[in-house]
Design a protein around this motif. Structure first.
Motif, PDB file in Angstrom:
ATOM      1  N   ALA A 114       0.219  -5.545  12.834  1.00 25.64           N
ATOM      2  CA  ALA A 114      -0.531  -6.594  13.533  1.00 25.64           C
ATOM      3  C   ALA A 114      -0.928  -7.743  12.614  1.00 25.64           C
ATOM      4  CB  ALA A 114      -1.788  -6.004  14.173  1.00 25.64           C
ATOM      5  N   SER A 115      -0.725  -7.594  11.301  1.00 27.99           N
ATOM      6  CA  SER A 115      -1.104  -8.640  10.362  1.00 27.99           C
ATOM      7  C   SER A 115      -0.030  -9.729  10.298  1.00 27.99           C
ATOM      8  CB  SER A 115      -1.317  -8.063   8.960  1.00 27.99           C
ATOM      9  OG  SER A 115      -1.445  -9.107   8.010  1.00 27.99           O
ATOM     10  N   GLY A 116      -0.408 -10.946  10.705  1.00 27.59           N
ATOM     11  CA  GLY A 116       0.535 -12.052  10.628  1.00 27.59           C
ATOM     12  C   GLY A 116       0.886 -12.422   9.204  1.00 27.59           C
ATOM     13  N   ILE A 117      -0.091 -12.315   8.281  1.00 29.62           N
ATOM     14  CA  ILE A 117       0.152 -12.652   6.874  1.00 29.62           C
ATOM     15  C   ILE A 117       1.203 -11.724   6.275  1.00 29.62           C
ATOM     16  CG2 ILE A 117      -0.868 -12.764   4.561  1.00 29.62           C
ATOM     17  CD1 ILE A 117      -1.773 -15.034   6.308  1.00 29.62           C
ATOM     18  N   ILE A 118       1.060 -10.432   6.525  1.00 26.28           N
ATOM     19  CA  ILE A 118       2.015  -9.464   5.983  1.00 26.28           C
ATOM     20  C   ILE A 118       3.386  -9.657   6.631  1.00 26.28           C
ATOM     21  CG2 ILE A 118       2.571  -7.010   5.775  1.00 26.28           C
ATOM     22  CD1 ILE A 118      -0.446  -6.461   5.601  1.00 26.28           C
ATOM     23  N   ALA A 119       3.401  -9.843   7.954  1.00 30.91           N
ATOM     24  CA  ALA A 119       4.671 -10.059   8.653  1.00 30.91           C
ATOM     25  C   ALA A 119       5.380 -11.302   8.120  1.00 30.91           C
ATOM     26  CB  ALA A 119       4.419 -10.196  10.155  1.00 30.91           C
ATOM     27  N   TRP A 120       4.618 -12.351   7.849  1.00 30.09           N
ATOM     28  CA  TRP A 120       5.198 -13.600   7.328  1.00 30.09           C
ATOM     29  C   TRP A 120       5.880 -13.359   5.980  1.00 30.09           C
ATOM     30  CZ3 TRP A 120       1.804 -18.573   6.280  1.00 30.09           C
ATOM     31  CH2 TRP A 120       2.651 -19.638   5.930  1.00 30.09           C
ATOM     32  N   LYS A 121       5.201 -12.634   5.096  1.00 34.14           N
ATOM     33  CA  LYS A 121       5.802 -12.395   3.785  1.00 34.14           C
ATOM     34  C   LYS A 121       7.050 -11.528   3.903  1.00 34.14           C
ATOM     35  CE  LYS A 121       4.952 -10.912  -0.922  1.00 34.14           C
ATOM     36  NZ  LYS A 121       3.984 -10.487  -1.956  1.00 34.14           N
ATOM     37  N   VAL A 122       7.015 -10.516   4.759  1.00 32.58           N
ATOM     38  CA  VAL A 122       8.195  -9.674   4.964  1.00 32.58           C
ATOM     39  C   VAL A 122       9.365 -10.519   5.453  1.00 32.58           C
ATOM     40  CG1 VAL A 122       9.179  -7.822   6.366  1.00 32.58           C
ATOM     41  CG2 VAL A 122       6.908  -7.554   5.398  1.00 32.58           C
ATOM     42  N   ALA A 123       9.117 -11.361   6.454  1.00 35.01           N
ATOM     43  CA  ALA A 123      10.178 -12.190   7.020  1.00 35.01           C
ATOM     44  C   ALA A 123      10.759 -13.138   5.981  1.00 35.01           C
ATOM     45  CB  ALA A 123       9.629 -12.972   8.205  1.00 35.01           C
ATOM     46  N   MET A 124       9.876 -13.742   5.172  1.00 33.56           N
ATOM     47  CA  MET A 124      10.304 -14.675   4.136  1.00 33.56           C
ATOM     48  C   MET A 124      11.222 -14.005   3.117  1.00 33.56           C
ATOM     49  SD  MET A 124       7.839 -16.789   1.486  1.00 33.56           S
ATOM     50  CE  MET A 124       6.599 -16.940   2.774  1.00 33.56           C
ATOM     51  N   ARG A 125      10.817 -12.797   2.668  1.00 34.26           N
ATOM     52  CA  ARG A 125      11.604 -12.077   1.668  1.00 34.26           C
ATOM     53  C   ARG A 125      12.942 -11.605   2.241  1.00 34.26           C
ATOM     54  NH1 ARG A 125       9.454 -14.377  -1.502  1.00 34.26           N
ATOM     55  NH2 ARG A 125       7.947 -13.737  -3.093  1.00 34.26           N
ATOM     56  N   LEU A 126      12.915 -11.088   3.471  1.00 36.08           N
ATOM     57  CA  LEU A 126      14.151 -10.626   4.098  1.00 36.08           C
ATOM     58  C   LEU A 126      15.141 -11.772   4.239  1.00 36.08           C
ATOM     59  CD1 LEU A 126      12.747  -8.283   6.901  1.00 36.08           C
ATOM     60  CD2 LEU A 126      14.101  -7.567   4.922  1.00 36.08           C
ATOM     61  N   ALA A 127      14.655 -12.945   4.605  1.00 32.34           N
ATOM     62  CA  ALA A 127      15.536 -14.106   4.764  1.00 32.34           C
ATOM     63  C   ALA A 127      16.170 -14.496   3.436  1.00 32.34           C
ATOM     64  CB  ALA A 127      14.743 -15.282   5.339  1.00 32.34           C
ATOM     65  N   MET A 128      15.353 -14.588   2.395  1.00 29.57           N
ATOM     66  CA  MET A 128      15.867 -14.990   1.086  1.00 29.57           C
ATOM     67  C   MET A 128      16.923 -14.019   0.562  1.00 29.57           C
ATOM     68  SD  MET A 128      13.800 -15.606  -2.505  1.00 29.57           S
ATOM     69  CE  MET A 128      12.704 -16.829  -1.781  1.00 29.57           C
ATOM     70  N   LEU A 129      16.740 -12.741   0.885  1.00 27.16           N
ATOM     71  CA  LEU A 129      17.639 -11.718   0.359  1.00 27.16           C
ATOM     72  C   LEU A 129      18.804 -11.406   1.308  1.00 27.16           C
ATOM     73  CD1 LEU A 129      15.007  -9.354  -1.273  1.00 27.16           C
ATOM     74  CD2 LEU A 129      16.523 -10.992  -2.404  1.00 27.16           C
ATOM     75  N   GLY A 130      18.935 -12.205   2.361  1.00 26.98           N
ATOM     76  CA  GLY A 130      20.137 -12.132   3.176  1.00 26.98           C
ATOM     77  C   GLY A 130      20.104 -11.203   4.364  1.00 26.98           C
ATOM     78  N   PHE A 131      18.924 -10.715   4.755  1.00 26.59           N
ATOM     79  CA  PHE A 131      18.819  -9.828   5.909  1.00 26.59           C
ATOM     80  C   PHE A 131      18.561 -10.690   7.159  1.00 26.59           C
ATOM     81  CE2 PHE A 131      17.650  -7.355   2.184  1.00 26.59           C
ATOM     82  CZ  PHE A 131      18.431  -6.208   2.344  1.00 26.59           C
ATOM     83  N   LYS A 132      19.609 -11.188   7.736  1.00 30.54           N
ATOM     84  CA  LYS A 132      19.540 -12.207   8.783  1.00 30.54           C
ATOM     85  C   LYS A 132      18.764 -11.765  10.017  1.00 30.54           C
ATOM     86  CE  LYS A 132      22.662 -14.600  11.992  1.00 30.54           C
ATOM     87  NZ  LYS A 132      24.083 -14.847  12.329  1.00 30.54           N
ATOM     88  N   GLU A 133      19.278 -10.770  10.724  1.00 28.15           N
ATOM     89  CA  GLU A 133      18.671 -10.378  11.997  1.00 28.15           C
ATOM     90  C   GLU A 133      17.255  -9.836  11.803  1.00 28.15           C
ATOM     91  OE1 GLU A 133      19.916 -11.179  14.756  1.00 28.15           O
ATOM     92  OE2 GLU A 133      21.839 -11.849  13.963  1.00 28.15           O
ATOM     93  N   GLU A 134      17.061  -9.058  10.727  1.00 27.55           N
ATOM     94  CA  GLU A 134      15.744  -8.481  10.467  1.00 27.55           C
ATOM     95  C   GLU A 134      14.702  -9.574  10.224  1.00 27.55           C
ATOM     96  OE1 GLU A 134      18.549  -7.696   9.025  1.00 27.55           O
ATOM     97  OE2 GLU A 134      18.808  -5.509   8.860  1.00 27.55           O
ATOM     98  N   SER A 135      15.081 -10.592   9.444  1.00 30.39           N
ATOM     99  CA  SER A 135      14.125 -11.662   9.141  1.00 30.39           C
ATOM    100  C   SER A 135      13.782 -12.459  10.392  1.00 30.39           C
ATOM    101  CB  SER A 135      14.692 -12.588   8.063  1.00 30.39           C
ATOM    102  OG  SER A 135      15.883 -13.226   8.489  1.00 30.39           O
ATOM    103  N   LEU A 136      14.765 -12.769  11.217  1.00 28.54           N
ATOM    104  CA  LEU A 136      14.506 -13.514  12.446  1.00 28.54           C
ATOM    105  C   LEU A 136      13.573 -12.738  13.373  1.00 28.54           C
ATOM    106  CD1 LEU A 136      18.044 -14.953  13.283  1.00 28.54           C
ATOM    107  CD2 LEU A 136      16.026 -16.266  12.620  1.00 28.54           C
ATOM    108  N   ALA A 137      13.807 -11.434  13.476  1.00 29.24           N
ATOM    109  CA  ALA A 137      12.988 -10.605  14.365  1.00 29.24           C
ATOM    110  C   ALA A 137      11.533 -10.584  13.926  1.00 29.24           C
ATOM    111  CB  ALA A 137      13.550  -9.186  14.407  1.00 29.24           C
TER     112      ALA A 137
END
Length: 295
Positions: A114-137
């Protein structure tokens, strides 16, 4: 006590000591027989407390007052484990261990989705490291958690542009502009948004816009960040592979050949590196070099 001690170590820059103390804290929070006094967990002088914990902790403290202490304590255990893992991820970021940092923040997100801050960091890192669908989700889940955060929305829109999710982009841009018009504190961001969206050159084929396309800007930004991590961890094969993948996406075969040649000469020794991995990079280098010669 371990949680507070770990925070103190982080605040004074004793990262190795903090990691050790946080390891003990995680072990104790997971142990159902350990003692957790929720009233002693407040830490208002620490920024992360206000960003991540205050609202959820107060909600569960209310449950404790309403004779639901057992369930509240279980939730609080997870909250603090999540925050500890989030702080561990920031320590790994300081050490440029980007994959270890991702592992820690992913575990943090699983405990506290439920934490937007934590979700934001996860999404940012996944995107940078090439995890396309996971980061978008996860970006899609983070936006409703932080609905007034324009920076988060801009990041999400840029990623949608990068991955050619044009249908989704239209709605996100519309919602973001509505925010800048209706929320007084955000009105000054409208011109900034227009400049960013003007850089989406795929939507403006006849433009004489002189700057780089948003896609190139984002990919180059990632490469710069990953190079900093590679400099600190020169034998991290995953970092090397991700950098070459981005260069390939940018069509920069010359840069891939250049970095591979330098990397092989500096870091590949049979006594230190897996032979198959070494040969993998050497084969890529040779094939790309031949392609450049043909071109």
């Amino acid at each position: 006590s371990y949680f507070h001690l770990g925070i103190v170590h982080v605040r004074v820059g004793n990262y190795e000591e903090a990691l050790q103390v946080f390891s003990d804290a995680l072990r104790l929070f997971k142990d159902k027989d350990s003692y957790v006094d929720p009233w002693c967990l407040q830490n208002r002088d620490y920024d992360i407390f206000n960003l991540l914990l205050r609202s959820s902790l107060n909600k569960n403290l209310s449950l404790c007052c309403n004779r639901q202490e057992k369930s509240a304590i279980n939730i609080i255990r997870n909250l603090y484990q999540s925050v500890i893992l989030y702080v561990i991820s920031t320590i790994e970021d300081q050490k440029r261990n980007i994959y270890k940092g991702l592992e820690a923040v992913l575990e943090s997100y699983q405990l506290y989705p439920a934490s937007g801050i934590i979700a934001w960091k996860v999404a940012m890192r996944l995107a940078m490291l090439g995890f396309k669908e996971e980061s978008l989700a996860i970006y899609k889940k983070a936006v409703p958690c932080l609905p007034l955060n324009i920076d988060l929305r801009i990041e999400y829109i840029k990623l949608l542009y990068l991955y050619r999710k044009d249908k989704e982009i239209v709605e996100e841009i519309k919602d973001t502009f509505i925010l800048t018009k209706t929320v007084v504190a955000l009105r000054e961001r409208a011109n900034e948004l227009k400049t960013i969206f003007d850089s989406f050159q795929r939507f403006r084929p006849d433009t004489s816009y002189s700057q780089y396309d948003a896609r190139e800007l984002l990919l180059n930004l990632w490469v710069e960040a990953l190079f900093i991590c590679l400099k600190a961890n020169p034998k991290d094969i995953n970092l090397m592979k991700r950098i070459t993948d981005i260069w390939d996406e940018l069509g920069r075969t010359d840069k891939i050949v250049e970095i591979l040649e330098d990397y092989i000469n500096k870091h590949f020794k049979a006594s230190e590196t897996n032979g198959l991995v070494q040969q993998y990079f050497i084969d890529i280098y040779n094939n790309l070099n031949k392609k450049l010669e043909r071109d």
